[in-house]
Design a protein around this motif. Structure first.
Motif, short mmCIF file in Angstrom:
data_model
loop_
_atom_site.label_atom_id
_atom_site.label_comp_id
_atom_site.label_asym_id
_atom_site.label_seq_id
_atom_site.Cartn_x
_atom_site.Cartn_y
_atom_site.Cartn_z
N GLU A 137 0.83 -1.20 0.00
CA GLU A 137 0.00 0.00 0.00
C GLU A 137 0.86 1.25 0.00
N THR A 171 0.67 4.13 -2.94
CA THR A 171 0.40 5.56 -2.70
C THR A 171 1.59 6.42 -3.08
N GLN A 215 1.58 6.93 -6.79
CA GLN A 215 0.54 7.88 -7.19
C GLN A 215 0.95 9.32 -6.90
N ALA A 218 -0.43 -2.39 -7.73
CA ALA A 218 -1.79 -2.76 -7.32
C ALA A 218 -2.16 -4.16 -7.79
N SER A 235 -3.41 -7.03 -5.37
CA SER A 235 -4.66 -7.78 -5.51
C SER A 235 -4.42 -9.28 -5.61
N GLU A 255 -11.28 -7.75 -0.52
CA GLU A 255 -10.19 -6.77 -0.47
C GLU A 255 -9.53 -6.61 -1.84
N ASN A 269 -11.58 -4.30 -3.93
CA ASN A 269 -11.38 -2.90 -3.55
C ASN A 269 -10.12 -2.33 -4.20
N VAL A 270 -9.06 -3.14 -4.27
CA VAL A 270 -7.82 -2.68 -4.90
C VAL A 270 -8.03 -2.43 -6.38
N ARG A 303 -9.80 0.81 -6.88
CA ARG A 303 -8.98 1.99 -6.63
C ARG A 303 -8.14 2.36 -7.83
N ILE A 304 -7.55 1.38 -8.47
CA ILE A 304 -6.66 1.71 -9.60
C ILE A 304 -7.45 1.98 -10.88
N SER A 351 -9.85 4.02 -11.36
CA SER A 351 -10.15 5.45 -11.52
C SER A 351 -8.98 6.23 -12.09
N GLU A 352 -7.78 5.67 -12.07
CA GLU A 352 -6.60 6.37 -12.56
C GLU A 352 -6.17 5.90 -13.94
#
Length: 874
Positions: free
Chosen positions: A186, A190, A193, A207, A211, A222, A225-226, A229-230, A232-233
């Motif tokens: 994590e 971050t 990013q 990521a 995952s 979980e 969720n990972v 998160r990625i 969106s980028e």
């Protein structure tokens, strides 16, 4: 070589040792490992390694094993020992740690410290990577941790994130401290990013490792969720893939999270749509449908069906689009605006689908089964019928026949403009030139490349040269456009000779001054060919739809239907004339015809053409009333119905430049706008090598307005089991026309009709026979049908006696039937009327009655007695 490099560093490897008498190895061992750049330059049909024998393969395998064990791994182990000694001497121990701390304390802190390949940090990183590759995860972890603090102090964030990523992977491989492994990944994610665009690709990689770590431990929630998160980028395509992976992680979670599975698949489908991947979007949305099929998910289900319908329509799959859009019509929970949008999309797609399905149905059994459904060049899916045509993705057309192109012109300005001399720009290569350059219908070269290079028929200014002008006939259009107005323009090009034609673009003159030109896109980027996959699509690629092989002149049939009404009444009978004209000099033979609605339009007999209408429908005096073709039982209806395909007699052919006339009958049984389509199949006397037959299509729209509506009521007779009282309520629903009622007829020989007389006339007979007839006539004209005229909007009731002739048991019943009281036809109006009866027991009236019976599925009326009352207006 052994003397130079040493005996242990050299080896002789023998390859390509296949002898002529040995068996060739079937498998291709090289292609899966060839890079994409080399694969593009090599031929797709060329198989590598055909000169290897089994001994060569064994030696290669043995060589690679020895090379790995004796050279690569020992080199890496030696490198690890050397680097470990250097790191221990400079960074390990209490003295080195204080020295390193003092060195960092006095160093300027910059945004990013660039460490060269000879720096101690780089050597530690190499040591950790070598240890990780050799699965010494303890050594790798200790070196990565040693580097982590250094990079963090130096603010070398990209290197710091890379080290944290490797710490997480090392801990995962050691199966130690799961929380620390997740924390390290994590932190790396971050940090990547925070770097910005340069670190986004590394963040995605981190990521994915993160995952996979969750999935390996069964933590699918979980992992989802990972992925989310990625997503969106990332750009839309990669975001769609990641969201789809997140959806499947929710599906594998324990317990299953079906709602989140469907939600993330919808998000993935939306991302696929943004980047133009509609097929992937359809695949994602189709997986969503079973999740939201239950109650309570109406809005989500409508969203899925609506988008599936739109995407299928864009891909040209109108039938599948209709299946989804029709599910939206019962959307009472939606707003009026949304319902109007759903209905508009449904009707728009249905208008596209209906003609396609109609022509497909008409030509399904009409053309030979060994050929495609349509070989007419007017159809966008035309194909050669028997031979292999080079340029198989191109259309075919006939010399002397026009090709129509529809183009939309739009004025982007707010002022009106004048456009003139609008015509197509075409490139044409004659047949003899195709043979010179080695390209023909059986050639080996691609036409498109020759066209693009030669451009024989177009000069530099985009105008067709003299050679092209003698080979092509182009239409010109002129029009004006108001500000912001759009207009659809129809342009034509007619090739005069055989060859290859490509429509390049369109040109025009603006305000009689400036010449403009627009070239159509004709080339697509090259796509990598995937081994083992073939393209089975029958549709033309977009870059091939404007290319045509021009064949020699062939026989062409033109047709029209005379006396086809634009507007008619329900039940009105018309005799039409089909005119088929042969525009060529060769004979046309083996003609077949199929009609879309045989219930309304059917082919007549050739004798009907010369007969006088409607006198040809009247009952002949020398013919018994109940004779002719009749219905024996319910099962007899289908056997007597007309065939869907009408084959012209073998002796019927159309000579060159001659015409054939054939009668048709039109009878519309329901109100509304009726679309009548007809396909005529024919063969040429001397067919082309690539076209053995042609199909002519005809289409007419007929508006049918309401006329008479008849309701039937039957009451059993209390004294006679075989007799019934027939009550007919007739109403004229036409708002402007009045109708004369002529007769009531019963089709078949089981049921007979008789006028309803008063019981007084049945029991008492007057002494004077003339007085009796006078009373009879007066009663019938005044009571049964006072007038033959039924005005617009009016109604009347008629009563008749109905007898089942199959149940005549008593002698009196038989006498009533035989003496003419009961018959198949009853004349309406005064008995003094001299109008002859219409024969409904044969001819087109009987055939239309059969079609109506089939269409209405033999509806049972009241007491399960079948009574059919056809309405014919003549």
């Amino acid at each position: 070589m052994k003397g130079t490099f040493g005996p242990h560093d050299c080896r002789l490897l023998c390859i390509n040792s296949l002898q002529s008498n040995e068996e060739i190895i079937p498998e291709d061992i090289w292609t899966p490992f060839v890079s994409s750049s080399l694969a593009d330059n090599s031929s797709s049909d060329h198989v590598l390694g055909l000169c290897f024998n089994r001994n060569d393969l064994e030696q290669i395998n043995e060589f690679m094993q020895e090379f790995s064990v004796k050279n690569i791994i020992p080199y890496m182990e030696q490198k690890i020992r050397s680097l470990n000694q250097q790191v221990s001497a400079t960074r390990k121990g209490l003295k080195n740690q204080f020295k390193n701390l003092w060195w960092h304390k006095g160093k300027d802190e910059t945004a990013d410290v660039s460490n060269g390949s000879i720096s101690i940090e780089s050597q530690i990183r190499i040591l950790g990577d070598y240890a990780f590759m050799l699965r010494d995860y303890e050594l790798a972890l200790s070196n990565y941790r040693l580097l982590s603090s250094d990079y963090k102090i130096d603010k070398a964030w990209k290197r710091y994130a890379g080290v944290q990523e490797m710490i997480g992977l090392s801990l995962f491989m050691l199966d130690q401290s799961r929380k620390e492994a997740e924390y390290s990944l994590e932190t790396a994610f971050t940090t990547y990013q925070k770097i910005g665009a340069s670190g986004q690709r590394y963040a995605t990689r981190c990521a994915l490792w993160w995952s996979e770590l969750h999935k390996a431990r069964g933590q699918f929630k979980e992992a989802a969720n990972v992925y989310f998160r990625i997503s969106s980028e990332e750009p839309s395509l990669r975001a769609g893939i990641l969201l789809e992976q997140a959806a499947y992680c929710y599906l594998r979670a324990n317990p299953r999270m079906l709602r989140k599975f469907g939600f993330h698949l919808v998000l993935a489908g939306n991302r696929y749509t943004i980047c133009g991947q509609r097929k992937h979007a359809i695949r994602a949305y189709m997986c969503v449908l079973p999740v939201f099929e239950g109650d309570g998910w109406n809005y989500i289900r409508d969203h899925v069906h609506f988008n599936l319908g739109r995407w299928y329509a864009v891909l040209g799959k109108s039938e599948l689009a209709i299946q989804h859009l029709i599910r939206l019509l019962a959307c009472s929970h939606q707003s009026a605006v949304t319902q109007e949008m759903f209905l508009g999309d449904f009707l728009r797609v249905f208008q596209i689908l209906l003609p396609e399905k109609t022509w497909q149905y008409l030509e399904e059994g009409l053309v030979p089964s060994t050929s495609p459904t349509s070989s007419n060049w007017l159809d966008s899916a035309a194909r050669s019928s028997s031979k292999s045509l080079k340029g198989k993705d191109s259309n075919i057309c006939i010399a002397g026949e026009a090709i129509n192109v529809e183009l939309e012109f739009k004025n982007p300005l707010h002022i009106p403009i004048e456009i003139s001399a609008v015509s197509l720009i075409c490139d044409f290569i004659p047949e003899m030139m195709l043979e010179k350059i080695g390209v023909g219908h059986h050639g080996e070269k691609e036409i498109g490349s020759e066209i693009a290079v030669s451009n024989h028929s177009i000069d530099e200014e985009g105008n067709i040269s003299d050679r092209g002008a003698s080979s092509l006939v182009l239409s010109e259009e002129a029009f004006s456009l108001k500000g912001g107005q759009s207009m659809m323009v129809h342009l034509k090009v007619t090739p005069k000779m055989e060859g290859f034609l490509q429509i390049v673009g369109v040109k025009w003159v603006l305000s009689q001054t400036v010449t403009g030109r627009y070239d159509f896109t004709s080339q697509l980027p090259k796509k990598k060919r995937v081994k083992g996959k073939s393209n089975d699509s029958t549709e033309y690629p977009s870059h091939q739809r404007l290319k045509f092989f021009v064949l020699k002149h062939l026989s062409r049939l033109e047709g029209t239907i005379h006396r086809m009404p634009v507007k008619t009444n329900v039940g009105e009978l018309h005799r039409l004339v089909l005119e088929l004209s042969n525009q060529s000099c060769e004979t046309i033979k083996n003609m077949k015809l199929k009609i879309s609605h045989p219930r309304f339009l059917m082919v007549g007999e050739l004798e009907d053409l010369d007969a006088e209408f409607p006198a040809c429908l009247e009952t002949k005096k020398n013919k018994r009333v109940h004779a002719g073709c009749v219905i024996e039982d319910d099962s007899d209806v289908k056997t007597k119905s007309s065939n869907t395909i009408f084959t012209f007699p073998k002796d019927i052919s159309i000579e060159g430049e001659s015409t054939l006339l054939w009668p048709l009958w039109l009878h519309t049984g329901e109100a509304g706008m009726i679309s009548l389509s007809m396909s005529i199949y024919y063969e040429m006397q001397t067919p082309s090598e690539y076209m053995n037959y042609r199909v002519m299509r005809m289409h007419y729209n007929v508006q049918v307005v309401p006329s008479l509506d008849i309701s039937v009521h039957i009451t059993p007779c209390p004294s006679r089991l075989q007799e019934f009282l027939l009550h007919l309520d007739i109403r004229n629903y036409n708002s402007s026309e009045s109708f004369w009622l002529r007769q009531i007829s019963s089709v078949g020989k089981q049921w007979k009709l008789a006028s309803l007389k008063p019981s007084l006339l049945d029991i008492k007979e007057t002494e004077d026979e003339s007085d009796s007839n006078a009373v009879n006539s007066a009663y019938l004209s005044a009571s049964v049908c006072p007038s033959q005229l039924l005005p617009a909007g009016q109604a009347l009731s008629l009563f008749f006696r109905l007898m089942d002739t199959g149940k005549c048991t008593s002698l009196n019943d038989s006498d009533n039937y035989m003496n003419g009281q009961f018959s198949s036809d009853v004349k309406l109006g005064p008995p003094s009327s001299s109008e002859p009866l219409i024969d409904v027991s044969c001819g087109p009236l009987l055939k239309f009655h059969f079609e109506e019976r089939i269409a209405r599925k033999e509806v049972l009326i009241q007491v399960r007695i079948q009574v059919s009352v056809p309405v014919f207006l003549i």
